[in-house]
Design an enzyme around this catalytic site. Structure first.
Site, PDB file in Angstrom:
ATOM      1  N   ASP A 143     -51.728 -18.488 -39.938  1.00 33.85           N
ATOM      2  CA  ASP A 143     -50.523 -18.172 -39.751  1.00 33.85           C
ATOM      3  C   ASP A 143     -49.879 -17.011 -38.927  1.00 33.85           C
ATOM      4  O   ASP A 143     -48.984 -16.589 -38.996  1.00 33.85           O
ATOM      5  CB  ASP A 143     -49.825 -18.026 -41.136  1.00 33.85           C
ATOM      6  CG  ASP A 143     -48.221 -18.426 -41.276  1.00 33.85           C
ATOM      7  OD1 ASP A 143     -47.695 -18.722 -40.200  1.00 33.85           O
ATOM      8  OD2 ASP A 143     -47.563 -18.052 -42.535  1.00 33.85           O
ATOM      9  N   ASN A 192     -42.169 -25.173 -35.293  1.00 33.26           N
ATOM     10  CA  ASN A 192     -40.704 -24.683 -35.362  1.00 33.26           C
ATOM     11  C   ASN A 192     -40.487 -23.695 -34.380  1.00 33.26           C
ATOM     12  O   ASN A 192     -40.407 -22.401 -34.199  1.00 33.26           O
ATOM     13  CB  ASN A 192     -40.726 -23.893 -36.631  1.00 33.26           C
ATOM     14  CG  ASN A 192     -41.652 -22.646 -36.683  1.00 33.26           C
ATOM     15  OD1 ASN A 192     -42.798 -22.895 -35.954  1.00 33.26           O
ATOM     16  ND2 ASN A 192     -41.612 -21.562 -37.357  1.00 33.26           N
ATOM     17  N   HIS A 199     -50.814 -22.297 -46.589  1.00 33.00           N
ATOM     18  CA  HIS A 199     -50.603 -20.666 -46.844  1.00 33.00           C
ATOM     19  C   HIS A 199     -50.175 -20.521 -48.448  1.00 33.00           C
ATOM     20  O   HIS A 199     -49.098 -20.071 -48.666  1.00 33.00           O
ATOM     21  CB  HIS A 199     -49.541 -19.850 -46.101  1.00 33.00           C
ATOM     22  CG  HIS A 199     -48.217 -20.409 -45.723  1.00 33.00           C
ATOM     23  ND1 HIS A 199     -47.188 -20.991 -46.721  1.00 33.00           N
ATOM     24  CD2 HIS A 199     -47.418 -20.469 -44.607  1.00 33.00           C
ATOM     25  CE1 HIS A 199     -46.265 -21.304 -46.107  1.00 33.00           C
ATOM     26  NE2 HIS A 199     -46.382 -21.266 -44.980  1.00 33.00           N
ATOM     27  N   HIS A 222     -45.206 -26.802 -46.145  1.00 32.25           N
ATOM     28  CA  HIS A 222     -44.743 -25.257 -46.450  1.00 32.25           C
ATOM     29  C   HIS A 222     -43.839 -25.237 -47.721  1.00 32.25           C
ATOM     30  O   HIS A 222     -42.884 -25.820 -47.698  1.00 32.25           O
ATOM     31  CB  HIS A 222     -43.878 -24.733 -45.281  1.00 32.25           C
ATOM     32  CG  HIS A 222     -43.003 -23.666 -45.439  1.00 32.25           C
ATOM     33  ND1 HIS A 222     -43.367 -22.389 -44.688  1.00 32.25           N
ATOM     34  CD2 HIS A 222     -41.860 -23.437 -46.279  1.00 32.25           C
ATOM     35  CE1 HIS A 222     -42.517 -21.645 -45.053  1.00 32.25           C
ATOM     36  NE2 HIS A 222     -41.666 -21.929 -45.984  1.00 32.25           N
ATOM     37  N   ARG A 238     -45.465 -20.452 -30.206  1.00 32.61           N
ATOM     38  CA  ARG A 238     -44.115 -20.139 -29.775  1.00 32.61           C
ATOM     39  C   ARG A 238     -43.469 -20.996 -28.567  1.00 32.61           C
ATOM     40  O   ARG A 238     -42.531 -20.609 -27.991  1.00 32.61           O
ATOM     41  CB  ARG A 238     -43.936 -18.573 -29.613  1.00 32.61           C
ATOM     42  CG  ARG A 238     -44.169 -17.728 -30.598  1.00 32.61           C
ATOM     43  CD  ARG A 238     -43.442 -18.024 -32.203  1.00 32.61           C
ATOM     44  NE  ARG A 238     -43.418 -16.949 -32.996  1.00 32.61           N
ATOM     45  CZ  ARG A 238     -43.244 -17.087 -34.187  1.00 32.61           C
ATOM     46  NH1 ARG A 238     -42.818 -18.471 -34.660  1.00 32.61           N
ATOM     47  NH2 ARG A 238     -43.363 -16.274 -35.133  1.00 32.61           N
ATOM     48  N   HIS A 288     -44.022 -11.829 -33.280  1.00 31.29           N
ATOM     49  CA  HIS A 288     -42.575 -11.490 -33.014  1.00 31.29           C
ATOM     50  C   HIS A 288     -42.684 -10.246 -31.940  1.00 31.29           C
ATOM     51  O   HIS A 288     -43.581  -9.254 -31.968  1.00 31.29           O
ATOM     52  CB  HIS A 288     -42.025 -10.952 -34.454  1.00 31.29           C
ATOM     53  CG  HIS A 288     -41.946 -12.089 -35.112  1.00 31.29           C
ATOM     54  ND1 HIS A 288     -40.894 -13.050 -35.122  1.00 31.29           N
ATOM     55  CD2 HIS A 288     -42.337 -12.311 -36.567  1.00 31.29           C
ATOM     56  CE1 HIS A 288     -40.955 -13.989 -35.868  1.00 31.29           C
ATOM     57  NE2 HIS A 288     -41.894 -13.291 -37.020  1.00 31.29           N
TER      58      HIS A 288
HETATM   59 ZN   LIG Z   1     -45.073 -21.666 -43.446  1.00 25.46          ZN
END
Ligand SMILES: [Zn+2]
Length: 464
Positions: free
Chosen positions: A332, A111, A259, A196, A81, A336
């Site tokens: 993964d 990301n 994944h 992904h 993050r 949050h």
């Molecule tokens: Zn992913």
């Protein structure tokens, strides 16, 4: 093209002179499995069963007696993050969670905000890791600028900055032309393209696996074809680009499938591997252990992307891992904040934590009941991810860098929030049985789990 290798950064802590007495050294790669007194010195494995003179001056860690010692786990897929979402996790807290889970290397996805799509940002994240990380942190670079899927990111600059690989994780690379461009541009670099797989026109706004349980619960489903469709396309693209590379006398770009959730995709994966294509694949602990039926609890921590699939899918994933078609486990790890999870299921963010619970959940759920061997689990968390990411393959041998995890396989407990070491609490495994407690995580010969706990205790003391 000549490029520097991938970088992994963490804070330096002076290596210790440590003796781990009567531990079980276990490395499936070399079929090592025996009792030994393990001596670590100057950051390396100095000896199995050292002489009296070699032992002199070493600190004896008798509390670790009887534990198993493995090469340090490597997580090919985590969301730390940083930058931009530090309220969920950051390099320091995420690497602390990694140390708690026995990981000595963790690879961060791109990301973030801003997206890691240029060299300077890679340098900045690795600088954070150099100052704060408890374990080694590698960084992935974006495939497309801003993860928007429209044009390639600064791949060359990212390579030079030391990314481990490339991924738009969180989003698919939908555009076949861009996928081929990336495969062409990265050939000869030996840095993987991590995919992904998600056809968003099929996934739409689905929140769980499409099947009997989504119908019963009245929740919109994500069909299996949302994954198997793009998987077929990715493997076809890889076959095409690899044949082209070979004609040109170049090394094709390796592809790593992130994944995998659908059992149906494994047949295609197996065919591609049989054909000699440079493809590897990962599965997550949650897809190996949990199924769609459990979503009837409406526990938002079970909302993940790709979704928890059917029991038949889960059994296929376990078989793929057991037989070696699936190369590795990737957590993964997706932290949050409460305000993103503690809302109705349909609105909750996708993702579960994974670093702290990966090994003990998989050991309790698969190894202890005899569904997976300890050899395969350890290989899938050490040599498997290293091979997939083209990182040096760790070995438990004299002279090797002492990146190790020490685990008490007999210890059983139920996972609670107190076991979570990062910033967030959204674990799909809360309340579930664990077995195999990480007692120490050692990076370059220094104890990182103890050090992170000591710092936590000091910080708590300062707050009181
Ligand atoms: Zn992913």
């Amino acid at each position: 093209m000549s490029v520097l290798g991938p970088r992994r950064a963490c804070r330096e802590i002076t290596p210790e002179n440590l003796l781990l007495p009567a531990v079980r050294v276990f490395d499936p790669l070399t079929e090592l499995d025996r009792k030994a007194d393990l001596l670590l010195s100057e950051g390396c494995i100095a000896a199995f069963d050292p002489s009296a003179s070699q032992r002199q001056g070493a600190e004896v860690l008798s509390e670790l007696e009887g534990c198993h010692v493995f090469c340090g786990f490597i997580d090919p897929h985590a969301h730390l993050r940083t930058p931009g979402y530090e309220y969920k996790e950051d390099v320091e807290s995420g690497s602390r969670a990694a140390a708690a889970g026995g990981f000595t290397t963790v690879v961060a996805m791109a990301n973030t905000d801003p997206v890691v799509d240029g060299g300077p940002l890679v340098g900045w994240v690795l600088e954070q890791a150099q100052q704060t990380a408890w374990v080694r942190v590698g960084q992935v670079g974006a495939v497309t600028r801003g993860l928007r899927g429209q044009e390639l990111a600064e791949l060359r600059e990212l390579l030079d900055a030391g990314v481990v690989g490339f991924s738009d994780d969180g989003h698919p690379v939908k555009d076949t032309d861009l996928l081929l461009h990336a495969l062409r541009y990265l050939r000869d670099c030996d840095r993987p393209l991590l995919l992904h797989l998600e056809d968003s026109s099929a996934a739409l706004d689905g929140v769980m696996h499409e099947g009997a349980w989504s119908a019963r619960l009245g929740l919109r489903g994500v069909p299996v074809v949302a994954e198997t469709g793009p998987l077929g396309l990715a493997l076809d693209g890889l076959a095409y680009a690899s044949a082209e590379a070979e004609r040109l006398g170049k090394r094709p770009t390796p592809v790593h499938l992130q994944h995998l959730s659908a059992g149906a995709g494994l047949t295609r994966l197996r065919l591609a591997k049989d054909a000699g294509l440079p493809v590897t694949a990962e599965v997550t602990p949650h897809h190996l252990l949990l199924v769609d039926e459990e979503v009837r609890s409406f526990d938002q921590n079970l909302k993940v992307n790709p979704p928890l699939r059917s029991q038949a899918d889960r059994l296929e994933l376990i078989r793929g891992l057991a037989e070696g078609w699936v190369d590795c486990v990737g957590t993964d790890h997706a932290p949050h904040a409460p305000h993103e999870k503690e809302v109705p299921f349909e609105q909750a963010a996708f993702g579960t934590l994974g670093l702290e619970s990966a090994f003990p959940a998989l050991y309790a759920g698969l190894v202890a009941p005899g569904e997976l061997s300890l050899e395969r689990l350890v290989a899938a968390m050490t040599a498997g991810p290293a091979t997939s990411l083209r990182l040096p393959v760790p070995r438990l041998e004299v002279g090797a860098v002492a990146d190790l995890t020490v685990i008490d396989l007999a210890d059983e407990w139920t996972l609670t929030e107190g076991d979570l070491a990062g910033k967030s609490r959204n674990s799909a495994f809360l309340g579930r049985r664990m077995q195999g407690r990480v007692k120490e995580t050692i990076v370059a010969g220094s104890r990182r789990l103890s050090a992170s706990r000591l710092q936590d205790a000091r910080a708590a003391g300062e707050r009181d």
